[in-house]
Enzyme design. Structure first.
Site, PDB file in Angstrom:
ATOM      1  N   ASP A  15       0.802  -1.233   0.000  1.00 52.44           N
ATOM      2  CA  ASP A  15       0.000   0.000   0.000  1.00 52.44           C
ATOM      3  C   ASP A  15       0.828   1.273   0.000  1.00 52.44           C
ATOM      4  O   ASP A  15       0.384   2.312   0.473  1.00 52.44           O
ATOM      5  CB  ASP A  15      -0.955   0.021   1.216  1.00 52.44           C
ATOM      6  CG  ASP A  15      -1.759  -1.250   1.302  1.00 52.44           C
ATOM      7  OD1 ASP A  15      -2.255  -1.676   0.249  1.00 52.44           O
ATOM      8  OD2 ASP A  15      -1.868  -1.823   2.397  1.00 52.44           O
ATOM      9  N   LYS A  18       2.677   1.678  -5.279  1.00 55.07           N
ATOM     10  CA  LYS A  18       3.381   1.128  -6.449  1.00 55.07           C
ATOM     11  C   LYS A  18       2.611   1.409  -7.727  1.00 55.07           C
ATOM     12  O   LYS A  18       3.206   1.663  -8.775  1.00 55.07           O
ATOM     13  CB  LYS A  18       3.516  -0.405  -6.324  1.00 55.07           C
ATOM     14  CG  LYS A  18       4.482  -0.881  -5.282  1.00 55.07           C
ATOM     15  CD  LYS A  18       4.489  -2.397  -5.200  1.00 55.07           C
ATOM     16  CE  LYS A  18       3.213  -3.008  -4.698  1.00 55.07           C
ATOM     17  NZ  LYS A  18       2.908  -2.766  -3.281  1.00 55.07           N
ATOM     18  N   GLY A  44      -4.212  -4.869  -3.660  1.00 56.81           N
ATOM     19  CA  GLY A  44      -5.188  -3.879  -4.123  1.00 56.81           C
ATOM     20  C   GLY A  44      -4.424  -2.719  -4.722  1.00 56.81           C
ATOM     21  O   GLY A  44      -3.661  -2.069  -4.039  1.00 56.81           O
ATOM     22  N   HIS A  45      -4.604  -2.511  -6.013  1.00 53.11           N
ATOM     23  CA  HIS A  45      -3.908  -1.410  -6.684  1.00 53.11           C
ATOM     24  C   HIS A  45      -4.883  -0.276  -6.907  1.00 53.11           C
ATOM     25  O   HIS A  45      -5.873  -0.450  -7.599  1.00 53.11           O
ATOM     26  CB  HIS A  45      -3.395  -1.856  -8.044  1.00 53.11           C
ATOM     27  CG  HIS A  45      -2.111  -2.602  -7.962  1.00 53.11           C
ATOM     28  ND1 HIS A  45      -1.394  -2.710  -6.805  1.00 53.11           N
ATOM     29  CD2 HIS A  45      -1.406  -3.269  -8.895  1.00 53.11           C
ATOM     30  CE1 HIS A  45      -0.305  -3.408  -7.051  1.00 53.11           C
ATOM     31  NE2 HIS A  45      -0.296  -3.770  -8.303  1.00 53.11           N
ATOM     32  N   GLN A 178       2.182  -6.453  -2.626  1.00 52.08           N
ATOM     33  CA  GLN A 178       2.527  -6.417  -1.196  1.00 52.08           C
ATOM     34  C   GLN A 178       3.850  -5.669  -0.983  1.00 52.08           C
ATOM     35  O   GLN A 178       4.144  -4.757  -1.736  1.00 52.08           O
ATOM     36  CB  GLN A 178       2.571  -7.832  -0.592  1.00 52.08           C
ATOM     37  CG  GLN A 178       1.200  -8.465  -0.444  1.00 52.08           C
ATOM     38  CD  GLN A 178       0.717  -9.152  -1.701  1.00 52.08           C
ATOM     39  OE1 GLN A 178       1.446  -9.877  -2.331  1.00 52.08           O
ATOM     40  NE2 GLN A 178      -0.520  -8.929  -2.072  1.00 52.08           N
TER      41      GLN A 178
HETATM   42  P1  IMP Z   1      -2.587 -12.745   2.624  1.00 53.86           P
HETATM   43  O1  IMP Z   1      -1.603 -12.196   1.655  1.00 53.86           O
HETATM   44  O2  IMP Z   1      -4.017 -12.509   2.213  1.00 53.86           O
HETATM   45  O3  IMP Z   1      -2.313 -14.168   2.964  1.00 53.86           O
HETATM   46  O4  IMP Z   1      -2.415 -11.919   4.006  1.00 53.86           O
HETATM   47  C1  IMP Z   1      -1.219 -11.949   4.760  1.00 53.86           C
HETATM   48  C2  IMP Z   1      -0.906 -10.576   5.333  1.00 53.86           C
HETATM   49  O5  IMP Z   1      -0.539  -9.704   4.267  1.00 53.86           O
HETATM   50  C3  IMP Z   1      -2.074  -9.873   6.047  1.00 53.86           C
HETATM   51  O6  IMP Z   1      -1.537  -9.094   7.105  1.00 53.86           O
HETATM   52  C4  IMP Z   1      -2.659  -8.992   4.963  1.00 53.86           C
HETATM   53  O7  IMP Z   1      -3.369  -7.895   5.489  1.00 53.86           O
HETATM   54  C5  IMP Z   1      -1.382  -8.557   4.264  1.00 53.86           C
HETATM   55  N1  IMP Z   1      -1.581  -8.175   2.850  1.00 53.86           N
HETATM   56  C6  IMP Z   1      -1.793  -8.986   1.795  1.00 53.86           C
HETATM   57  N2  IMP Z   1      -1.869  -8.281   0.653  1.00 53.86           N
HETATM   58  C7  IMP Z   1      -1.679  -7.000   0.990  1.00 53.86           C
HETATM   59  C8  IMP Z   1      -1.598  -5.803   0.226  1.00 53.86           C
HETATM   60  O8  IMP Z   1      -1.710  -5.766  -1.001  1.00 53.86           O
HETATM   61  N3  IMP Z   1      -1.389  -4.669   0.948  1.00 53.86           N
HETATM   62  C9  IMP Z   1      -1.235  -4.666   2.296  1.00 53.86           C
HETATM   63  N4  IMP Z   1      -1.276  -5.765   3.032  1.00 53.86           N
HETATM   64  C10 IMP Z   1      -1.498  -6.926   2.384  1.00 53.86           C
HETATM   65 MG    MG Z   2      -2.532  -2.140  -1.931  1.00 52.56          MG
END
Ligand code: IMP
Ligand code: MG
Length: 336
Positions: A15, A18, A44-45, A178
């Site tokens: 977040d 990017k 989430g972009h 991420q």
């Molecule tokens: P997962 O990727 O859904 O398995 O979640 C694992 C951890 O990564 C959690 O703390 C999510 O909130 C975090 N997370 C996954 N994708 C994102 C992202 O795109 N932005 C911020 N946090 C993320």
């Molecule tokens: Mg994001």
């Protein structure tokens, strides 16, 4: 033929913006491809394009500029979400035909993966999108690949042919998902995602290290994290930052926890990802809140104004080999 890649990597917990950097770089009409290199629709972009806000989970920013965009073998793909986004973007007037592709060896997120993640992912606070179970099945050798899904056939590419079969030079913009603090190896395990969010993760998509030219590190001038661990210290200022910065997850809507930017974790991320250019986003948020602080060597360090803080950061980056001309402090949703 020659293959080069520039990489966009998030240096904190996702977040950091990017999408904005990808949007800025792909505008230059230099790249032949945009590659999403890790993660699934947990990402989430948020992209501001022609004054309109778009949120995508699978589809990379390149499609907005008509650059051929590929979801790479380092990713996991939910076909349901993939087609949902294609429809949403088509309806908004963004042409998808001939622009979006999936590597045939990309693994697929199944409905069983999603159901399992919604049930068991709560412990670490996953996004519930089936990411962890899909990667587990991949490495457990029980997974399903994109090539096995008939509906995906028209979108499939073989990355070997794509990178090395072209008569013209290939210039890839590799866009991570991420961030370093969520990386499976270097993040705060088990509060991590299940993929490789690093520059190294980009290479897993059939690219040699020698292809990589520039590495654009993206950070925020304060930190945010969304998930189960306690991250935000006490103090009203952190709520003020979250509210001003509209810090709500674009995938799950959860409120992100906030803290000051940590210089030591940033340095680690810069070194391990080989960062050559760096963008700090959301300067405008701290400006509105009116506080300038960072964490350095476990202590909070306060600055009297914006200039004092950005000078401090710029000087520190110089010691890491990043000159001032490659450091960007951004205060706009649309520009870097
Ligand atoms: P997962 O990727 O859904 O398995 O979640 C694992 C951890 O990564 C959690 O703390 C999510 O909130 C975090 N997370 C996954 N994708 C994102 C992202 O795109 N932005 C911020 N946090 C993320
Ligand atoms: Mg994001």
């Amino acid at each position: 033929m020659s293959v080069t890649a520039d990489v966009i990597v998030d240096l904190q917990y996702g977040d950091c913006g990017k999408g904005k950097v990808a949007h800025y770089l792909s505008h230059k009409n230099f790249y032949t491809h945009v590659l999403r290199y890790n993660g699934g629709c947990n990402a989430g972009h948020t992209i501001f394009h022609k004054g309109k806000k778009f949120v995508t989970h699978h589809i990379p920013a390149g499609v907005f500029f008509g650059v051929k965009s590929i979801i790479g073998s380092g990713c996991v793909l939910d076909p349901v979400q993939f087609f949902r986004e294609i429809n949403m973007l088509e309806k908004s007037g963004v042409t998808m035909k001939g622009k979006i592709f999936v590597a045939e060896n990309t693994h697929v997120i199944t409905s069983a993966n999603k159901a399992e993640d919604r049930k068991k992912g709560g412990k670490i606070g996953t996004t519930g999108r089936g990411n962890g179970p899909a990667y587990r099945d991949k490495y457990g050798r029980t997974g399903t690949r994109a090539v096995d899904i008939p509906k995906l056939r028209p979108y499939l590419v073989d990355l070997y042919k794509e990178w090395y079969g072209s008569k013209k030079p290939v210039h890839i913009l590799a866009e991570g998902a991420q961030g370093f603090g969520l990386d499976i190896d270097w993040g705060d395990y088990p509060y991590v995602t299940s993929s490789h969010c690093t520059t190294a993760g980009a290479l897993l998509n059939g690219l040699p290290p020698s292809a990589v030219h520039n590495v654009w590190g993206v950070a925020k001038i304060y930190e945010t994290y969304v998930g189960s661990k306690k991250f935000q210290p006490t103090g009203a200022v952190f709520n003020a930052i979250a509210e001003t910065g509209e810090e709500y997850g674009s995938t799950t809507g959860r409120r992100r926890q906030t803290n000051w930017m940590n210089m030591q974790t940033l340095e680690r991320a810069i070194r391990m990802n080989g960062v050559t250019h760096i963008v700090f986003n959301k300067i405008d948020v701290l400006r509105t809140v009116g506080r300038w602080s960072i964490i350095d060597k476990d202590n909070v360090r306060n600055f009297k104004n914006e200039k004092a803080m950005t000078n401090f950061v710029t000087e520190r980056l110089k010691t890491l080999g990043i000159p001032k001309s490659r450091v960007f402090f951004s205060e706009s949703k649309e520009r870097i």
